[in-house]
Design a protein around this motif. Sequence first.
Motif, mmCIF file in Angstrom:
data_model
loop_
_atom_site.group_PDB
_atom_site.id
_atom_site.type_symbol
_atom_site.label_atom_id
_atom_site.label_comp_id
_atom_site.label_asym_id
_atom_site.label_seq_id
_atom_site.Cartn_x
_atom_site.Cartn_y
_atom_site.Cartn_z
ATOM 1 N N ILE A 1 68.903 -60.245 -12.730
ATOM 2 C CA ILE A 1 70.360 -60.200 -12.558
ATOM 3 C C ILE A 1 71.028 -61.459 -13.108
ATOM 4 N N PRO A 2 70.531 -62.674 -12.812
ATOM 5 C CA PRO A 2 71.146 -63.862 -13.429
ATOM 6 C C PRO A 2 71.070 -63.855 -14.956
ATOM 7 N N HIS A 3 69.989 -63.282 -15.513
ATOM 8 C CA HIS A 3 69.854 -63.237 -16.972
ATOM 9 C C HIS A 3 70.884 -62.319 -17.626
ATOM 10 N N MET A 4 71.483 -61.410 -16.872
ATOM 11 C CA MET A 4 72.481 -60.510 -17.447
ATOM 12 C C MET A 4 73.645 -61.290 -18.062
ATOM 13 N N ALA A 5 73.896 -62.484 -17.549
ATOM 14 C CA ALA A 5 75.034 -63.279 -18.020
ATOM 15 C C ALA A 5 74.808 -63.845 -19.415
ATOM 16 N N TYR A 6 73.539 -64.077 -19.797
ATOM 17 C CA TYR A 6 73.290 -64.715 -21.097
ATOM 18 C C TYR A 6 72.142 -64.092 -21.882
ATOM 19 N N SER A 7 71.498 -63.068 -21.338
ATOM 20 C CA SER A 7 70.427 -62.392 -22.071
ATOM 21 C C SER A 7 70.449 -60.902 -21.741
ATOM 22 N N LYS A 8 71.627 -60.304 -21.894
ATOM 23 C CA LYS A 8 71.815 -58.905 -21.484
ATOM 24 C C LYS A 8 70.872 -57.969 -22.226
ATOM 25 N N VAL A 9 70.681 -58.212 -23.525
ATOM 26 C CA VAL A 9 69.817 -57.340 -24.315
ATOM 27 C C VAL A 9 68.387 -57.376 -23.773
ATOM 28 N N GLY A 10 67.881 -58.565 -23.463
ATOM 29 C CA GLY A 10 66.532 -58.686 -22.918
ATOM 30 C C GLY A 10 66.380 -57.958 -21.594
ATOM 31 N N VAL A 11 67.391 -58.072 -20.740
ATOM 32 C CA VAL A 11 67.337 -57.394 -19.435
ATOM 33 C C VAL A 11 67.378 -55.885 -19.628
ATOM 34 N N LEU A 12 68.259 -55.393 -20.489
ATOM 35 C CA LEU A 12 68.354 -53.955 -20.710
ATOM 36 C C LEU A 12 67.072 -53.392 -21.326
ATOM 37 N N GLU A 13 66.437 -54.174 -22.193
ATOM 38 C CA GLU A 13 65.153 -53.751 -22.767
ATOM 39 C C GLU A 13 64.124 -53.542 -21.666
ATOM 40 N N ILE A 14 64.048 -54.489 -20.741
ATOM 41 C CA ILE A 14 63.094 -54.381 -19.632
ATOM 42 C C ILE A 14 63.446 -53.222 -18.718
ATOM 43 N N LEU A 15 64.729 -53.049 -18.430
ATOM 44 C CA LEU A 15 65.143 -51.974 -17.526
ATOM 45 C C LEU A 15 64.906 -50.597 -18.135
ATOM 46 N N ILE A 16 65.071 -50.464 -19.448
ATOM 47 C CA ILE A 16 64.842 -49.148 -20.049
ATOM 48 C C ILE A 16 63.354 -48.826 -20.079
ATOM 49 N N ASP A 17 62.514 -49.824 -20.336
ATOM 50 C CA ASP A 17 61.066 -49.595 -20.309
ATOM 51 C C ASP A 17 60.591 -49.254 -18.899
ATOM 52 N N SER A 18 61.039 -50.026 -17.913
ATOM 53 C CA SER A 18 60.584 -49.795 -16.544
ATOM 54 C C SER A 18 61.160 -48.493 -15.985
ATOM 55 N N SER A 19 62.355 -48.087 -16.437
ATOM 56 C CA SER A 19 62.947 -46.827 -15.979
ATOM 57 C C SER A 19 62.198 -45.616 -16.519
ATOM 58 N N SER A 20 61.456 -45.800 -17.607
ATOM 59 C CA SER A 20 60.675 -44.690 -18.164
ATOM 60 C C SER A 20 59.305 -44.562 -17.504
ATOM 61 N N ILE A 21 58.983 -45.464 -16.572
ATOM 62 C CA ILE A 21 57.704 -45.434 -15.858
ATOM 63 C C ILE A 21 57.910 -44.719 -14.516
ATOM 64 N N ASP A 22 57.247 -43.586 -14.333
ATOM 65 C CA ASP A 22 57.471 -42.766 -13.140
ATOM 66 C C ASP A 22 57.331 -43.548 -11.847
ATOM 67 N N SER A 23 56.292 -44.369 -11.754
ATOM 68 C CA SER A 23 56.004 -45.074 -10.505
ATOM 69 C C SER A 23 57.009 -46.177 -10.206
#
Length: 332
Positions: free
Chosen positions: A173-195
């Motif tokens: 969440i703190p990284h959203m302020a200055y590394s939004k692309v990196g955070v979204l990359e991680i969230l999209i990968d983890s959101s595609s993992i069922d578990s």
Amino acid sequence: MDFNKEIKKSIVNLNAGVDLVQSIANIRDFLTEQETREFTIQENGLESLLQIFETSTDGNIKSLILRAFYNLSIHDQIMLHLEKINGFLRMPAVFIQSDMAIKNEIITIWRWFLGRNQKARVQAATKELFDCLLYFMKQTTATSLDAAGIILYLSGYLSDLEGVRYAMTSVLIPHMAYSKVGVLEILIDSSSIDSSRPILLEMGTSALVTPFIKSENSDTAFVSCLILALLSSSEKNESDTTGSNPTPPLVITKVLDTLNKFATTSANSIYPFDSTLEIDCFMILIAIRSLATNEANLKELINQGIVSSLVTFIVNRKDLLETSVLTIEKVH
């Protein structure tokens, strides 16, 4: 060219530490090509790469080998053999035993590898690694986002969610302020993992990305919509008659627009954020499958023409059907 002779020579050189960078590249290339892959495996080319990854004290060499494994992870034959030689257990052991400098050097590529390989995630998800990642994440700022990402990828196999909560609230969440692309990359990968999806929802991921679905930046808006679509299959609401929360129609529109792009062009992937992120057709189909598990979303998918889009995709993109047909069947 006598490929078998060249393969043996490269493996001998690798084991002897001769011209390591070139030897690693040669073996990677031999494993990549269908006609040389099986012989390279038989001659213990994978085992040799893994041994050098374990024993080298050079972070650059470890990174090169890990990148080779990542590039090779699209080949089931290689991943099956890597599992057979306990590669998915030996990789996290190397990370745990490495010093901070080497950890910083290899963690990004290892996160990519884990994001792509479910068996590697299952075998990596130990308390020892979790504790190591938590400690590492609190000691560094340079790659703490990668450590937090791995924790999210493994979260469905972990019993201690406090560490996952720390990764989300104190790092992502703190990284959203200055590394939004990196955070979204991680969230999209983890959101595609069922578990991982139920854990992400519990940690407030939907609320975190929803404000961005109408972003003026088209890539940010698209990726945020895709994350919400992927999460939708785990979005529960017992007070709703369907048992879950409907997804905003804009999200469904963005996902179907992307499916239509794959259906009507020769694209195999799209690359938001100036190619720093790759979204393939398989991920779009997973998102549609997730949306279709919700009654309200299914109606909206039908209203927006999902049937016609899938027919067009099946007719036009037979080249993608080998990898995508199982997901299409689940959508139906």
